[in-house]
Design an enzyme around this catalytic site. Structure first.
Site, mmCIF file in Angstrom:
data_model
loop_
_atom_site.group_PDB
_atom_site.id
_atom_site.type_symbol
_atom_site.label_atom_id
_atom_site.label_comp_id
_atom_site.label_asym_id
_atom_site.label_seq_id
_atom_site.Cartn_x
_atom_site.Cartn_y
_atom_site.Cartn_z
ATOM 1 N N THR A 70 0.954 -1.331 0.191
ATOM 2 C CA THR A 70 -0.009 -0.077 -0.052
ATOM 3 C C THR A 70 1.046 1.187 -0.182
ATOM 4 O O THR A 70 0.552 2.185 -0.855
ATOM 5 C CB THR A 70 -0.948 -0.080 1.205
ATOM 6 N N CYS A 320 -22.817 -9.203 2.490
ATOM 7 C CA CYS A 320 -23.260 -9.942 3.791
ATOM 8 C C CYS A 320 -22.033 -10.162 4.576
ATOM 9 O O CYS A 320 -22.359 -10.592 5.662
ATOM 10 C CB CYS A 320 -23.957 -11.083 3.128
#
Length: 467
Positions: A70, A320
């Site tokens: 990152t 979900c």
């Protein structure tokens, strides 16, 4: 326990473990110092840089080590934009980039820059012609991943790089998912990667900036790593990362062929053995070890828990299983089914027996989750369940407000048989996944998705019964 989530993080490679332990004794000193211990550390750092550069396909002096993948992405994007600020402030990214790239784009946008997000098709790949059309005279940088982290689709990097070269725009490639399998082809300008994706230790990233690419490091100046990554290097981890990259590359060709066969088996068997499933991603242009599928009428979190109890570690892009309650940006951009989403990413050396056991267990696990949710058996639409209320003009209305996926789709499936062929059902839902999953259900069940309409809360999704 079968670990099938190396796309998130791979177990530490044995070579990495050996190199890490050895370099803890030899590589603790400051490699910038001229005394014996410093020179020894410098030799280790230089050797690691040469090995990593060979794997990337760049010169050693073009490659810097960073504290993470990152960090490499953020430094690469910020430095390239700063180096070309005279050219403009326009940034091009694909809609399915890793979140690190998209977060960097959001930061650029918040600072007054412009961002073009190139859409993808249902396989998850950009169209090179559409990508090329996104480039403008004021484009400072373009970004395109080498392969998608969620569905495994390989992107047309070489074609995009050619379009960028013609436009005079540098291309940054996030190669975190693909670097273990081979160098990225094409004339890219910058490349970022992360060691824990190929079995190196966490906390090591790579940033390659090819000669001739304008680059201005952002932040306070630092003499280390060409000014692109500040701070004292974690030399033992860097040595272990480079050693493990070389080791996995040595076996990459043979292992990729073996894993492609196992992934093809999963893709075929899941589609055949599990009713109402959509296998997503490109079937051919894909990473050798990743396969992703979504199951109708399934709570993704419950499915992952049941698979975990059965001895399998997998991941999901389903809303979900997400604290954000929205489906992954990748599935959303592809326009595919998100509920009951499972990503399987096989580790190198995985036993064929483990894959076979997964395929034997999966159908029963899915059926069990569906049964607990009261889903229609086999996707059959059965009337008279009482899930709908009459609306205007004889239209049936399903109120699924406040209910998470997959409930809105389950309620739709239960009542579609209550309306005549040609009539419509209006589903009221405020779950973001419904925007993907209701159209996907229509495609899978042969019904017509009319469209989305505003509602007092959430949205109304209109479906016409065709069969």
């Amino acid at each position: 326990m079968a670990y099938f989530d190396v796309a998130s993080s791979a177990p530490l490679h044995p070579v990495a473990r050996q190199a890490l332990q050895a370099s803890l004794d030899e590589g603790w000193a400051d490699p910038a110092r001229l005394y014996r211990e410093g020179r020894r550390a410098r030799l280790l750092l230089d050797a690691a840089r040469e090995a990593a550069a060979e794997a990337v396909g760049c010169r050693p002096d073009e490659l810097s080590f960073t504290p993470s993948g990152t960090h490499a992405v953020h430094s690469g994007v910020a430095g390239a934009l700063a180096g070309r600020r005279r050219a403009g402030r326009h940034l091009v990214v694909s809609a399915v980039e890793h979140s690190s790239v998209l977060h960097a784009a959001e930061a650029h946008e918040a600072a007054g820059g412009a961002v073009a997000r190139v859409p993808v098709g249902r396989t998850g790949a950009v169209d090179p012609r559409v990508y090329a059309r996104a480039l403008r005279e004021d484009t400072a940088l373009a970004c395109l991943q080498s392969a998608n982290h969620e569905v495994g689709t390989v992107q047309p990097v070489a074609e995009a790089a050619e379009a960028c070269r013609a436009a005079g725009v540098p291309l940054l490639v996030d190669a975190a998912q693909s670097l273990a399998w081979g160098p990225v082809e094409g004339g890219w300008s910058l490349l970022a990667a992360s060691a824990h994706k190929w079995g190196g230790p966490a906390g090591v990233g790579l940033l390659a900036v090819r000669k001739g690419t304008r680059f201005a490091p952002v932040g306070p100046a630092d003499e280390r790593e060409a000014g692109r990554s500040a701070g004292f290097p974690n030399l033992p981890a860097i040595v272990a990362a480079a050693a493990s990259l070389r080791a996995v590359r040595a076996d990459a060709a043979a292992e990729a062929e073996r894993l492609r066969g196992l992934v093809a088996r999963i893709r075929a068997r899941v589609a055949r053995a599990v009713p109402d499933v959509e296998v997503v991603g490109d079937a051919e242009r894909r990473l050798p070890h990743v396969v992703t599928f979504s199951c109708l009428y399934v709570d993704g979190e419950a499915l992952l828990h049941e698979l975990d109890r059965s001895g399998f570690s997998v991941s999901s892009g389903s809303s979900c299983t997400s604290s954000t309650l929205t489906p992954s940006h990748v599935l959303r951009a592809m326009g595919v089914l998100s509920e009951g989403n499972v990503r399987v990413s096989l580790p190198s050396g995985v036993a064929e027996a483990d894959v076979e056991r997964f395929l034997e267990v999966l159908p029963g696990v899915v059926a069990g989750v569906r049964e607990r949710l009261g889903a229609p058996v086999g996707g059959a639409a059965e009337g008279g369940t009482g899930g709908g209320v009459p609306g205007g003009g004889g239209e049936l209305v399903v109120d699924a407000l406040g209910r998470r996926c997959p409930v809105p789709v389950i309620e739709l499936a239960k009542v579609i048989g209550d309306v005549p062929v040609g009539a419509t059902v209006r589903v009221l839902a405020d779950d973001a996944a419904a925007r993907l999953d209701i159209p996907a259900w229509c495609g899978m069940r042969g019904q017509e998705y009319v469209g989305e309409e505003p509602a007092d809360r959430g949205a109304a999704y209109v479906v016409r019964r065709l069969v």
